[in-house]
Write an enzyme that holds these catalytic residues in place. Structure first.
Site, PDB file in Angstrom:
ATOM      1  N   ASN A 122     -83.515   9.501   4.673  1.00  0.00           N
ATOM      2  CA  ASN A 122     -83.666  10.864   3.083  1.00  0.00           C
ATOM      3  C   ASN A 122     -82.848  11.889   3.701  1.00  0.00           C
ATOM      4  O   ASN A 122     -83.082  12.275   4.698  1.00  0.00           O
ATOM      5  CB  ASN A 122     -85.185  10.759   2.857  1.00  0.00           C
ATOM      6  CG  ASN A 122     -85.542   9.007   1.977  1.00  0.00           C
ATOM      7  OD1 ASN A 122     -84.635   9.037   1.434  1.00  0.00           O
ATOM      8  ND2 ASN A 122     -86.612   9.467   1.912  1.00  0.00           N
ATOM      9  N   HIS A 129     -86.368  11.378  10.733  1.00  0.00           N
ATOM     10  CA  HIS A 129     -86.618  10.712  10.529  1.00  0.00           C
ATOM     11  C   HIS A 129     -86.030   9.393   9.525  1.00  0.00           C
ATOM     12  O   HIS A 129     -85.900   9.225   8.863  1.00  0.00           O
ATOM     13  CB  HIS A 129     -88.448  10.695  10.347  1.00  0.00           C
ATOM     14  CG  HIS A 129     -88.128  11.143   9.119  1.00  0.00           C
ATOM     15  ND1 HIS A 129     -88.021  12.541   8.621  1.00  0.00           N
ATOM     16  CD2 HIS A 129     -88.614  10.436   7.991  1.00  0.00           C
ATOM     17  CE1 HIS A 129     -88.505  12.913   7.553  1.00  0.00           C
ATOM     18  NE2 HIS A 129     -88.538  11.511   7.087  1.00  0.00           N
ATOM     19  N   ILE A 173     -98.313   7.962   7.431  1.00  0.00           N
ATOM     20  CA  ILE A 173     -99.612   7.993   7.107  1.00  0.00           C
ATOM     21  C   ILE A 173     -99.900   8.201   5.299  1.00  0.00           C
ATOM     22  O   ILE A 173    -100.767   7.605   5.051  1.00  0.00           O
ATOM     23  CB  ILE A 173    -100.146   9.650   7.221  1.00  0.00           C
ATOM     24  CG1 ILE A 173    -101.521  10.199   6.681  1.00  0.00           C
ATOM     25  CG2 ILE A 173     -99.400  10.727   5.848  1.00  0.00           C
ATOM     26  CD1 ILE A 173    -101.350  11.921   7.609  1.00  0.00           C
TER      27      ILE A 173
END
Ligand code: AMP
Length: 121
Positions: A87, A100, A31
């Site tokens: 991360n 992710h 996003i």
């Protein structure tokens, strides 16, 4: 464990620009893109972080990389090059606690991926 926004995306409770889905994984556009192409490849299983990956998840995590490579080829940036990042925790800036794989492409990406100011910290 508590549900994250990514579970809501998997369950179609909130919208996302989904580019790939299979039984094990989902990929959608970030996003807040940090490159012309910025996708997130996630397992449908809600694993909190790299620290919570279990031995039985090894094939699933490998699958995320297979999906990343497939998307690179299907979307035509495999030869130009791209970056994958996962991360983990506070120092890496993890904000969503459902693993992710960031897949960044579409321009030359700097390395190392942090600023001089951060280096001195
Ligand atoms: P990280 O900081 O590694 O945990 O990355 C989380 C990423 O999720 C960030 O790049 C966010 O921009 C992205 N993100 C958060 N909410 C959404 C959403 N609803 N749809 C797509 N991407 C999101």
């Amino acid at each position: 464990m508590s549900e994250t926004i990514f579970t809501k995306i998997i369950n179609r409770e909130i919208p996302a620009d989904i580019v790939y889905e299979d039984d094990l994984s989902l990929a959608f556009r970030d996003i807040n893109p940090q490159a012309p192409v910025h996708l997130l490849v996630i397992p449908k299983k809600p694993i909190v972080s790299i620290n919570e990956i279990e031995e039985s998840d090894r094939e699933l995590v490998g699958h995320l990389y297979w999906v990343a490579g497939k998307l690179a080829k299907d979307m035509g940036f495999d030869q130009d090059g791209y970056r994958t990042v996962m991360n983990c925790g506070e120092n890496a800036g993890q904000t969503v606690f459902h693993i992710h794989l960031h897949l960044l492409a579409g321009k030359p990406l700097g390395w190392p991926p942090y600023t001089d100011k951060m280096k001195q910290a």
